[in-house]
Design a protein around this motif. Structure first.
Motif, PDB file in Angstrom:
ATOM      1  N   GLN A 423     -13.918 -21.950  18.265  1.00 41.17           N
ATOM      2  CA  GLN A 423     -14.022 -20.731  18.328  1.00 41.17           C
ATOM      3  C   GLN A 423     -14.390 -20.020  16.735  1.00 41.17           C
ATOM      4  O   GLN A 423     -13.167 -20.740  16.137  1.00 41.17           O
ATOM      5  CB  GLN A 423     -12.420 -19.965  18.330  1.00 41.17           C
ATOM      6  N   ASP A 424     -15.402 -19.470  16.573  1.00 42.29           N
ATOM      7  CA  ASP A 424     -15.839 -19.308  15.139  1.00 42.29           C
ATOM      8  C   ASP A 424     -14.806 -17.759  14.681  1.00 42.29           C
ATOM      9  O   ASP A 424     -15.296 -17.252  13.643  1.00 42.29           O
ATOM     10  CB  ASP A 424     -17.305 -19.198  14.851  1.00 42.29           C
ATOM     11  N   LYS A 425     -13.608 -18.473  14.291  1.00 45.85           N
ATOM     12  CA  LYS A 425     -12.633 -17.769  13.352  1.00 45.85           C
ATOM     13  C   LYS A 425     -11.466 -18.356  12.934  1.00 45.85           C
ATOM     14  O   LYS A 425     -11.412 -19.610  13.689  1.00 45.85           O
ATOM     15  CB  LYS A 425     -11.645 -16.914  15.033  1.00 45.85           C
ATOM     16  N   SER A 426     -11.144 -17.928  11.924  1.00 43.37           N
ATOM     17  CA  SER A 426     -10.052 -18.065  10.944  1.00 43.37           C
ATOM     18  C   SER A 426      -9.272 -17.287  10.431  1.00 43.37           C
ATOM     19  O   SER A 426     -10.104 -16.302  10.300  1.00 43.37           O
ATOM     20  CB  SER A 426     -11.196 -19.874   9.752  1.00 43.37           C
ATOM     21  N   ARG A 427      -7.987 -17.874   9.651  1.00 45.04           N
ATOM     22  CA  ARG A 427      -7.041 -16.735   9.307  1.00 45.04           C
ATOM     23  C   ARG A 427      -8.161 -16.281   7.925  1.00 45.04           C
ATOM     24  O   ARG A 427      -7.816 -15.099   7.579  1.00 45.04           O
ATOM     25  CB  ARG A 427      -5.825 -17.685   8.463  1.00 45.04           C
ATOM     26  N   SER A 428      -8.846 -16.264   7.256  1.00 46.32           N
ATOM     27  CA  SER A 428      -9.565 -16.144   6.206  1.00 46.32           C
ATOM     28  C   SER A 428      -9.952 -14.876   6.742  1.00 46.32           C
ATOM     29  O   SER A 428      -9.968 -13.805   5.601  1.00 46.32           O
ATOM     30  CB  SER A 428     -10.457 -16.692   5.525  1.00 46.32           C
ATOM     31  N   ALA A 429     -10.047 -14.053   8.057  1.00 47.76           N
ATOM     32  CA  ALA A 429     -10.322 -12.677   8.398  1.00 47.76           C
ATOM     33  C   ALA A 429      -9.194 -12.018   8.405  1.00 47.76           C
ATOM     34  O   ALA A 429      -9.635 -10.603   7.910  1.00 47.76           O
ATOM     35  CB  ALA A 429     -10.492 -12.710   9.780  1.00 47.76           C
ATOM     36  N   TRP A 430      -8.520 -12.153   7.545  1.00 48.71           N
ATOM     37  CA  TRP A 430      -6.888 -10.983   7.433  1.00 48.71           C
ATOM     38  C   TRP A 430      -7.124 -10.622   5.869  1.00 48.71           C
ATOM     39  O   TRP A 430      -6.492 -10.292   5.809  1.00 48.71           O
ATOM     40  CB  TRP A 430      -5.973 -12.447   7.401  1.00 48.71           C
ATOM     41  N   ALA A 431      -8.026 -11.983   5.372  1.00 48.03           N
ATOM     42  CA  ALA A 431      -7.765 -11.477   3.748  1.00 48.03           C
ATOM     43  C   ALA A 431      -8.971 -10.542   3.523  1.00 48.03           C
ATOM     44  O   ALA A 431      -9.680 -10.159   2.215  1.00 48.03           O
ATOM     45  CB  ALA A 431      -8.350 -12.910   3.258  1.00 48.03           C
ATOM     46  N   GLY A 432      -9.599 -10.098   4.439  1.00 48.34           N
ATOM     47  CA  GLY A 432     -10.656  -8.834   3.652  1.00 48.34           C
ATOM     48  C   GLY A 432     -10.048  -7.214   4.336  1.00 48.34           C
ATOM     49  O   GLY A 432      -9.681  -6.866   5.642  1.00 48.34           O
ATOM     50  N   SER A 433      -9.192  -7.177   3.483  1.00 49.68           N
ATOM     51  CA  SER A 433      -8.181  -5.670   3.328  1.00 49.68           C
ATOM     52  C   SER A 433      -9.063  -5.229   2.705  1.00 49.68           C
ATOM     53  O   SER A 433      -8.512  -3.522   2.797  1.00 49.68           O
ATOM     54  CB  SER A 433      -6.548  -6.028   2.454  1.00 49.68           C
ATOM     55  N   GLY A 434     -10.279  -4.984   1.968  1.00 57.12           N
ATOM     56  CA  GLY A 434     -11.176  -4.140   1.209  1.00 57.12           C
ATOM     57  C   GLY A 434     -10.191  -3.946   0.052  1.00 57.12           C
ATOM     58  O   GLY A 434     -10.619  -1.794  -0.352  1.00 57.12           O
ATOM     59  N   GLU A 435      -9.708  -4.813  -0.413  1.00 54.31           N
ATOM     60  CA  GLU A 435      -8.472  -4.141  -1.625  1.00 54.31           C
ATOM     61  C   GLU A 435      -9.558  -3.229  -2.625  1.00 54.31           C
ATOM     62  O   GLU A 435      -9.139  -2.118  -3.589  1.00 54.31           O
ATOM     63  CB  GLU A 435      -8.093  -5.035  -2.566  1.00 54.31           C
ATOM     64  N   LYS A 436     -10.656  -3.327  -2.931  1.00 52.08           N
ATOM     65  CA  LYS A 436     -11.213  -2.938  -3.967  1.00 52.08           C
ATOM     66  C   LYS A 436     -11.759  -1.222  -3.148  1.00 52.08           C
ATOM     67  O   LYS A 436     -11.335  -0.444  -4.144  1.00 52.08           O
ATOM     68  CB  LYS A 436     -12.896  -3.465  -4.072  1.00 52.08           C
ATOM     69  N   ASP A 437     -11.967  -1.145  -2.279  1.00 50.06           N
ATOM     70  CA  ASP A 437     -11.788   0.480  -1.928  1.00 50.06           C
ATOM     71  C   ASP A 437     -10.514   1.107  -1.780  1.00 50.06           C
ATOM     72  O   ASP A 437     -10.114   1.860  -1.893  1.00 50.06           O
ATOM     73  CB  ASP A 437     -12.473   0.448  -0.179  1.00 50.06           C
ATOM     74  N   ILE A 438      -9.137   0.310  -1.185  1.00 46.72           N
ATOM     75  CA  ILE A 438      -8.591   0.963  -1.238  1.00 46.72           C
ATOM     76  C   ILE A 438      -8.223   1.368  -2.386  1.00 46.72           C
ATOM     77  O   ILE A 438      -6.804   2.584  -3.007  1.00 46.72           O
ATOM     78  CB  ILE A 438      -6.983  -0.078  -0.900  1.00 46.72           C
ATOM     79  N   THR A 439      -8.211   0.281  -4.287  1.00 53.59           N
ATOM     80  CA  THR A 439      -7.932   0.483  -5.046  1.00 53.59           C
ATOM     81  C   THR A 439      -9.149   1.680  -5.915  1.00 53.59           C
ATOM     82  O   THR A 439      -8.016   3.200  -6.927  1.00 53.59           O
ATOM     83  CB  THR A 439      -8.337  -0.814  -6.183  1.00 53.59           C
ATOM     84  N   PHE A 440     -10.128   1.995  -5.334  1.00 51.24           N
ATOM     85  CA  PHE A 440     -10.572   3.430  -5.819  1.00 51.24           C
ATOM     86  C   PHE A 440     -10.408   4.382  -5.574  1.00 51.24           C
ATOM     87  O   PHE A 440      -9.683   5.669  -5.788  1.00 51.24           O
ATOM     88  CB  PHE A 440     -12.443   3.092  -5.270  1.00 51.24           C
ATOM     89  N   TYR A 441      -9.776   4.673  -3.839  1.00 49.05           N
ATOM     90  CA  TYR A 441      -9.546   6.011  -3.542  1.00 49.05           C
ATOM     91  C   TYR A 441      -7.785   5.324  -3.964  1.00 49.05           C
ATOM     92  O   TYR A 441      -7.564   7.034  -3.996  1.00 49.05           O
ATOM     93  CB  TYR A 441      -8.831   5.350  -1.622  1.00 49.05           C
ATOM     94  N   SER A 442      -6.971   4.858  -3.943  1.00 46.96           N
ATOM     95  CA  SER A 442      -5.742   4.550  -5.139  1.00 46.96           C
ATOM     96  C   SER A 442      -5.846   5.731  -6.050  1.00 46.96           C
ATOM     97  O   SER A 442      -5.494   6.482  -6.970  1.00 46.96           O
ATOM     98  CB  SER A 442      -5.879   3.906  -5.332  1.00 46.96           C
ATOM     99  N   ILE A 443      -6.803   5.793  -7.236  1.00 44.57           N
ATOM    100  CA  ILE A 443      -7.754   6.256  -8.506  1.00 44.57           C
ATOM    101  C   ILE A 443      -7.614   8.366  -7.882  1.00 44.57           C
ATOM    102  O   ILE A 443      -7.229   8.994  -7.831  1.00 44.57           O
ATOM    103  CB  ILE A 443      -9.077   5.559  -8.745  1.00 44.57           C
ATOM    104  N   LEU A 444      -8.637   7.830  -6.612  1.00 45.77           N
ATOM    105  CA  LEU A 444      -8.690   9.136  -6.329  1.00 45.77           C
ATOM    106  C   LEU A 444      -7.874  10.237  -6.071  1.00 45.77           C
ATOM    107  O   LEU A 444      -6.947  11.412  -6.045  1.00 45.77           O
ATOM    108  CB  LEU A 444      -9.673   9.655  -4.946  1.00 45.77           C
ATOM    109  N   HIS A 445      -7.058   9.378  -5.348  1.00 42.83           N
ATOM    110  CA  HIS A 445      -5.438   9.282  -4.703  1.00 42.83           C
ATOM    111  C   HIS A 445      -4.227  10.547  -5.328  1.00 42.83           C
ATOM    112  O   HIS A 445      -3.853  11.063  -5.674  1.00 42.83           O
ATOM    113  CB  HIS A 445      -4.503   8.478  -3.819  1.00 42.83           C
ATOM    114  N   LYS A 446      -4.360   9.516  -6.979  1.00 43.68           N
ATOM    115  CA  LYS A 446      -3.515  10.007  -8.265  1.00 43.68           C
ATOM    116  C   LYS A 446      -4.107  11.174  -9.145  1.00 43.68           C
ATOM    117  O   LYS A 446      -3.741  11.823  -9.241  1.00 43.68           O
ATOM    118  CB  LYS A 446      -3.616   8.301  -8.872  1.00 43.68           C
ATOM    119  N   GLU A 447      -5.515  11.355  -8.317  1.00 46.14           N
ATOM    120  CA  GLU A 447      -6.018  12.065  -8.806  1.00 46.14           C
ATOM    121  C   GLU A 447      -5.656  13.526  -8.437  1.00 46.14           C
ATOM    122  O   GLU A 447      -5.513  14.779  -9.092  1.00 46.14           O
ATOM    123  CB  GLU A 447      -7.599  11.917  -8.998  1.00 46.14           C
ATOM    124  N   PHE A 448      -5.547  13.863  -7.274  1.00 48.62           N
ATOM    125  CA  PHE A 448      -5.602  14.827  -6.536  1.00 48.62           C
ATOM    126  C   PHE A 448      -4.800  14.686  -5.701  1.00 48.62           C
ATOM    127  O   PHE A 448      -4.495  15.937  -5.039  1.00 48.62           O
ATOM    128  CB  PHE A 448      -6.988  15.041  -5.536  1.00 48.62           C
TER     129      PHE A 448
END
Length: 877
Positions: A423-448
């Motif tokens: 089963q080519d799955k592992s818990r590392s899949a849980w680490a892919g949270s897209g943190e960079k994107d969320i941080t970018f949107y957080s900046i936009l959220h703070k602005e608008f």
């Protein structure tokens, strides 16, 4: 003061509320503040964006009693006086507001004045270079009671770089009788004598790539104190399990298991802890499974259940402890009351499932242990452990515990390798949270800030373009053929959330500009991000556009969403109040509803559910929405979604009028005005998607019309192919099936006669093993019924014998085992032989003492073993 746990929790929150802190409700055990985490493991998790300066909340001080879950010390639960998997963390937080002096002084004040803990029993640890904290503490407590510690214990890091800072712990001396006895035992020792009560973290630095520490412009405070530990020391107890949070559960356990409480403390403590964890994990929407959070839940539930089995309890009992957990915790977590029946049902189903697994797996494991002990091998290889896990559902951790009790161990690395291959799955899949994107949107959220959503009442409106985003940067304009994401000041477009898909539509102006809106997301808060393609023209930031949704699509989605509410109400009416939503998808084409239930619905139940929904539709009941307080929603019996965190004010969708509210749910979706607008409702399928979870797929409105039209077309096609009228289709098909059954019977009879002629040849190959006649052979291309017939004929011709017959069809092995009556009396069992044989060929099998059957996919091993007298001798032992 009143030292009951419920009062201590309230006293703590009240104390910091008076200091100007915002009391924030506990987050779910499924973190909303950090998607990279499996579970909420600390109070600060939900405040990650606050610490990073990315939150739009107005408060700068907060306090919580946060539900937490950790498994890092699971082996110590019940063994030590303090380790738990589920616990509550009392915390106070400052986001650029107060700092060290206030945090230290308030903590000391609360513990010594409010909780009246003895000052002479308290000790302080600080980071060795934190002179500032040291000086503050010296004004409160003698310097001899302040211990300087290193970075490994008293310096907190968020990661290799980024926010970090020293911390100070407050410990209490539980007495010399709790000491490890070493000459140097002191507050720095890890034994049970000095218990950490409160940890104060001073986030004041930003660690750079070169490991240097740069002062943060905005310093933060993050503290955490285990409620269970505080309740223990406030009551003069040396063990968290001796408090009102655990004692009632342990007493209930001892009564259910009919064992002495005092003689079985460690096991009953573990059961109590795990019962609390299981109750809250399921309450927060986690379901048992073989992956991620569900696997962890399944693991601890089964771990506790096995302790009951050790005590001789071979039936479900943990679900009964849920009532005790509920009675203790309901004052702080009233949502448990609404979910109680569901939680108990889920736990009981999982218990029943595991007890079956345990019976089968234990037999195989005991045989495996005996083999390794006979070979004098101390480590069971990973492939054997994985086979138990993969074939019999036997958890690796449980295998490890059992074999260790027998003086053996397992090859954990080998097990993980085998698991990865299969089963080519592992818990590392849980680490892919897209943190960079969320941080970018957080900046936009703070602005608008949040987007002003007006789609509940308006299908079209004028909107200003606040930002255009290409990739991870803002651009001034885009033209025909380009795609981008845009942020508007207000919008009629519903963003994908709550199981409902997003609206689609257009943006335009008077200059022939035409833009298609294909998707709308809410990456953070209520910031709506519209994914668009420019079909014609050019537009830029600041332009005023007409935003128009596709009303046909919206109306059909609304039909399905309101139908989903009616479906849940009908399911609860037909099946019981244990039914709770476990997931949903509401789209234009169909609806999907996942719910808790322990078995497949019968045809009559499905029909009754469907008729109940359609009856509600025909009544043309009004559908209304209102914003009310969460407390009022609970009082009025509103249904809430498992695992969802709600604010103080919620949106309630009601079906019915003032004289009778048929249904009320907390929901942010779009709905019809009256149930009659739905049209027709039809269930398409009902299936299982996991232990105790069912799924219904259904259609309503235009989609239902389409479904019925397609069914009629198929019916017409069948009638055309049979060259009969539509009225004659059913009797004609029944006649065809009857003819087919007759032909199959004739074929089976011919096969049986052919097999009978071959039986004598197979009997000639009879082996004698331990003075018993054994007929074993492999034959290709026959069905299981024919195998059974062959076994019966061998039994007739050989009144004292064992037969093991295998066959191969469609790349799969089927086998039967037959044992004559005289050998059954002598202790031989076809069922046991089948299980052992199956374990040798990577399959499964079982049955009664005189006859059993099974199967496998490993043809090579089957052919080897069926002819091998030595292997057969081992199987018959």
């Amino acid at each position: 003061m009143n030292t009951q746990s419920s009062n201590i929790r309230k006293t703590f929150l009240d104390f910091f509320e008076k200091k100007g802190s915002q009391v924030v409700s506990s987050d779910s055990l499924v973190p909303t503040g950090d998607k990279s985490l499996l579970f909420t493991s600390a109070g600060m998790v939900q405040f990650k964006k606050h610490f990073l300066g990315q939150s739009n909340d107005k408060f700068t001080k907060a306090t919580t009693s946060q539900k937490c879950f950790r498994t890092s010390d699971i082996d110590q639960v019940g063994v030590t006086n303090r380790h738990l998997t589920f616990f509550e963390m009392l915390g106070n937080f400052s986001f650029g507001d107060y700092f060290k002096r206030e945090a230290i002084e308030w903590a000391w004040n609360f513990l010594t004045n409010v909780m009246a803990l003895p000052k002479d029993k308290l000790y302080i640890t600080i980071y060795k270079d934190d002179n500032e904290a040291g000086e503050i503490w010296k004004k409160i407590i003698p310097a001899s009671k302040i211990i300087k510690m290193g970075e490994d214990t008293n310096f907190w890091n968020m990661g290799p770089t980024g926010p970090c800072g020293p911390c100070s712990e407050i410990l209490i001396d539980l007495g010399p009788e709790m000491s490890c006895g070493k000459p140097d035992c002191g507050p720095q020792c890890n034994c049970n004598r000095y218990l950490e009560v409160w940890n104060l973290v001073f986030t004041q630095f930003d660690r750079q790539e070169d490991n240097s520490l740069k002062p943060l412009p905005r310093k933060n405070i993050d503290t955490g104190m285990g409620l269970e530990r505080l309740v223990a020391v406030a009551n003069g107890k040396k063990n968290v399990f001796e408090t009102d949070l655990f004692v009632p559960i342990m007493q209930a356990s001892s009564e259910l298991l009919k064992v002495s409480l005092n003689d079985n403390l460690s096991k009953l403590r573990m059961i109590a802890d795990h019962s609390r964890a299981v109750t809250f994990l399921i309450s927060d929407g986690i379901l048992p499974s073989n992956e991620g959070r569900g696997y962890v839940l399944r693991r601890i539930l089964r771990r506790a259940l096995r302790q009951g089995v050790v005590f001789g309890m071979n039936e479900p009992f943990l679900y009964k402890l849920v009532d005790t957990v509920h009675s203790i915790m309901k004052p702080a977590y009233p949502e448990l009351s609404q979910r109680l029946d569901n939680i108990k049902s889920m736990v009981k189903v999982e218990e029943e499932k595991f007890l079956e697994t345990l019976n089968t797996g234990s037999e195989i494991l005991n045989s495996l242990i005996a083999d390794y002990q006979n070979k004098k091998v101390k480590v069971i290889n990973g492939s054997d452990v994985f086979k138990l896990y993969d074939t019999y559902g036997f958890p690796q951790e449980l295998t490890k515990e059992i074999v260790q009790e027998k003086g053996l161990n397992i090859d954990e690395r080998g097990f993980l390798d085998e698991k990865k291959k299969a089963q080519d799955k592992s818990r590392s899949a849980w680490a892919g949270s897209g943190e960079k994107d969320i941080t970018f949107y957080s900046i936009l959220h703070k602005e608008f800030g949040d987007t002003n959503f007006k789609g509940y009442t308006q299908d079209s409106l004028q909107s200003k373009v606040l930002a255009i985003i290409k990739g991870d940067r803002k651009v001034d304009s885009i033209s025909k053929g380009e795609t981008a994401e845009i942020i508007l000041d207000n919008t009629p477009f519903y963003a994908e959330s709550g199981g409902q898909v997003a609206d689609m539509g257009t943006l335009s102006n008077n200059d022939n500009l035409q833009i298609t809106v294909s998707e709308v997301l809410k990456p953070i808060g209520s910031l709506f991000v519209h994914k668009v393609t420019v079909d014609n023209g050019t537009f830029k930031t600041g332009d005023i556009l007409t935003a128009t949704i596709n009303t046909s699509k919206r109306n059909q989605i609304a039909r399905h969403h309101t139908a989903t509410h009616l479906l849940q109400k009908a399911l609860r009416a037909v099946l019981g109040t244990h039914v709770a939503q476990a997931g949903s998808l509401v789209s234009e084409d169909a609806l999907r509803f996942d719910f808790s239930h322990f078995k497949a619905l019968t045809r009559d139940e499905l029909l009754l559910v469907e008729n109940t929904v359609n009856s509600s539709i025909r009544k043309n009941l009004p559908v209304s929405t209102e914003e009310i307080s969460m407390d009022e929603a609970r009082q009025r019996g509103a249904t809430a979604l498992f695992g969802e965190k709600y604010g103080d004010i919620v949106r309630a969708v009601s079906v019915g009028d003032d004289s009778e509210i048929y249904s009320m749910e907390l929901c942010g979706g779009t709905h019809v005005k009256r149930t009659g607008d739905i049209g027709t409702f039809k269930i398409i399928s009902e299936t299982s998607i996991g232990s105790g979870v069912r799924r219904i797929e259904a259609v309503a409105g235009i989609s239902a019309d389409k479904y019925f039209n397609e069914l009629e077309q198929q019916f017409d096609n069948i009638a055309g192919k049979l060259k009969i009228s539509k009225k004659s289709v059913v009797p004609s098909v029944e006649k065809l099936l009857e003819d087919l059954k007759q032909q199959e019977s004739e074929i089976s009879s011919l096969k049986s006669k052919l097999i009978s002629s071959e039986i004598e040849e197979y009997i000639k190959t009879t082996k004698v093993i331990n003075d018993i006649k054994v007929v074993s052979f492999h034959i290709k291309g026959i069905d299981v019924k024919s195998l059974r017939d062959m076994a019966d004929k061998i039994r007739e011709k050989m009144p004292s014998s064992i037969a093991i017959i295998t066959t191969e069809t469609d790349d799969k092995i089927s086998f039967v085992v037959s044992v004559t009556a005289d050998l059954v009396k002598n202790g031989y069992s076809a069922g046991k032989i089948a299980k052992t044989f199956a374990s040798k060929i990577d399959g499964s099998g079982g049955g009664k003492a005189d006859f059993a059957q099974g199967g496998s996919k490993n043809i090579t091993k089957t052919l080897e073993i069926i002819k091998n007298t030595e292997e057969l001798t081992q199987i018959l032992k």
